[in-house]
Write an enzyme that holds these catalytic residues in place. Structure first.
Site, mmCIF file in Angstrom:
data_model
loop_
_atom_site.group_PDB
_atom_site.id
_atom_site.type_symbol
_atom_site.label_atom_id
_atom_site.label_comp_id
_atom_site.label_asym_id
_atom_site.label_seq_id
_atom_site.Cartn_x
_atom_site.Cartn_y
_atom_site.Cartn_z
ATOM 1 N N SER A 143 67.360 51.336 -37.079
ATOM 2 C CA SER A 143 65.898 51.244 -36.992
ATOM 3 C C SER A 143 65.457 51.889 -35.685
ATOM 4 O O SER A 143 66.272 52.053 -34.766
ATOM 5 C CB SER A 143 65.496 49.761 -36.993
ATOM 6 N N TYR A 156 66.338 41.069 -33.723
ATOM 7 C CA TYR A 156 66.378 42.181 -34.694
ATOM 8 C C TYR A 156 66.916 43.434 -34.005
ATOM 9 O O TYR A 156 67.808 44.106 -34.523
ATOM 10 C CB TYR A 156 64.976 42.424 -35.257
#
Ligand code: NAP
Length: 248
Positions: A143, A156
């Site tokens: 990401s 995350y």
């Protein structure tokens, strides 16, 4: 692009929605045989039926990536159905966000189990086949949060930084086996991912951000296809893409 994709056997985790589903559709349409894994079996079965009816090759295998035996079964099933595995796309993931002071410890555990250990289980399931074949390709989904961390994204981001570290280590270790390793780091793409944010403050912020900025999941499918369709001696190691309007 079709040239390097046609007849490849591609396993995709998290194929029941979003990026995984978009990649499955695009790769199957270009002649790949796809093995779809996710927990929502109704979704992957109906996608597999739809692709099969359209003349593509697809199977669906219920898979929770936090269970290593289920990930192994997904990969074993692909090899049984199609004879080999050419690409393992470790895509399943979730994106809970909250300040650390909220102490959502169960969510931290879950995020690490799915986003990090799930990728490791995918590597464990596919690597022995690829070593024997002396060919293969891992595509691990990180990401923009695997490159940048901000308030509320610590856990995350830690998993997505971790995916990049794992992938680079893997890349260096699998040279003798002619295996390629790609990390794809998307920015905001319109999927069900914001639904995994349970914290009300972070959830409102994330949903607004996605509503304003997110681009279509086809962007991810094109990046995947680009990495796969290269000649065997070309290893695309990192792709980071964002919506043109995304600042972060
Ligand atoms: N969309 C974005 O903006 C964006 C940006 C950067 C990175 N990513 C990454 O892209 C990947 C895919 O996310 P998405 O955007 O496509 O979100 P999504 O639409 O919510 O899809 C997530 C997928 O992961 C699967 N999944 C979740 N937990 C699982 C588990 N325990 N076992 C197996 N599968 C599981 C879900 O399937 P089931 O619920 O059916 O199991 C679903 O297919 C994630 O790794 C995410 O971090 C997305």
């Amino acid at each position: 692009m079709t040239q390097g994709i046609k007849d490849k056997v591609i396993v995709i985790t998290g194929a029941s929605s979003g990026l995984g589903e978009a990649a499955a559709r695009a790769l199957a349409a270009q002649g790949a045989s796809v093995a779809l894994g996710a927990r929502r079996v109704d979704r992957i079965q109906s996608l597999a039926h739809e692709l099969t009816r359209a003349g593509c090759k697809a199977i669906a295998v219920t898979t929770d990536v936090t269970d290593r035996t289920q990930v192994k079964k997904l990969v074993d099933s692909a090899v049984q159905a199609f004879g080999r595995i050419d690409v393992m796309i470790n895509n399943a993931g979730l994106m809970p966000q909250s300040l650390l002071e909220r102490l959502k410890i169960d969510e931290w555990d879950r995020t690490i189990d799915v986003n990090l250990k799930g990728v490791l289980y995918g590597i464990a399931a596919a690597l022995p086949y690829m070593q024997r074949q002396k060919s293969g390709h891992f595509i691990n989904v990180s990401s923009v949060a695997g490159h940048k961390v901000g308030p509320g994204t610590a856990v995350y981001a830690a998993t997505k930084f971790g995916v990049r570290a794992l992938s680079e280590g893997l890349r260096q270790e699998v040279k003798p086996y002619n295996i390629r390793t790609t990390v794809i780091s998307p920015g905001a793409v319109a999927t069900e991912l914001p639904d995994s944010v349970t914290d009300p403050d972070a959830g409102a912020r994330v949903r607004k951000f996605y509503a304003e900025q997110a681009i279509s999941a086809d962007s991810f499918a094109r990046a995947v296809a680009f990495a796969i369709c290269q000649p065997d001696d070309v290893d695309i190691n990192e792709i980071l893409f964002r919506p043109t309007r995304q600042e972060v």
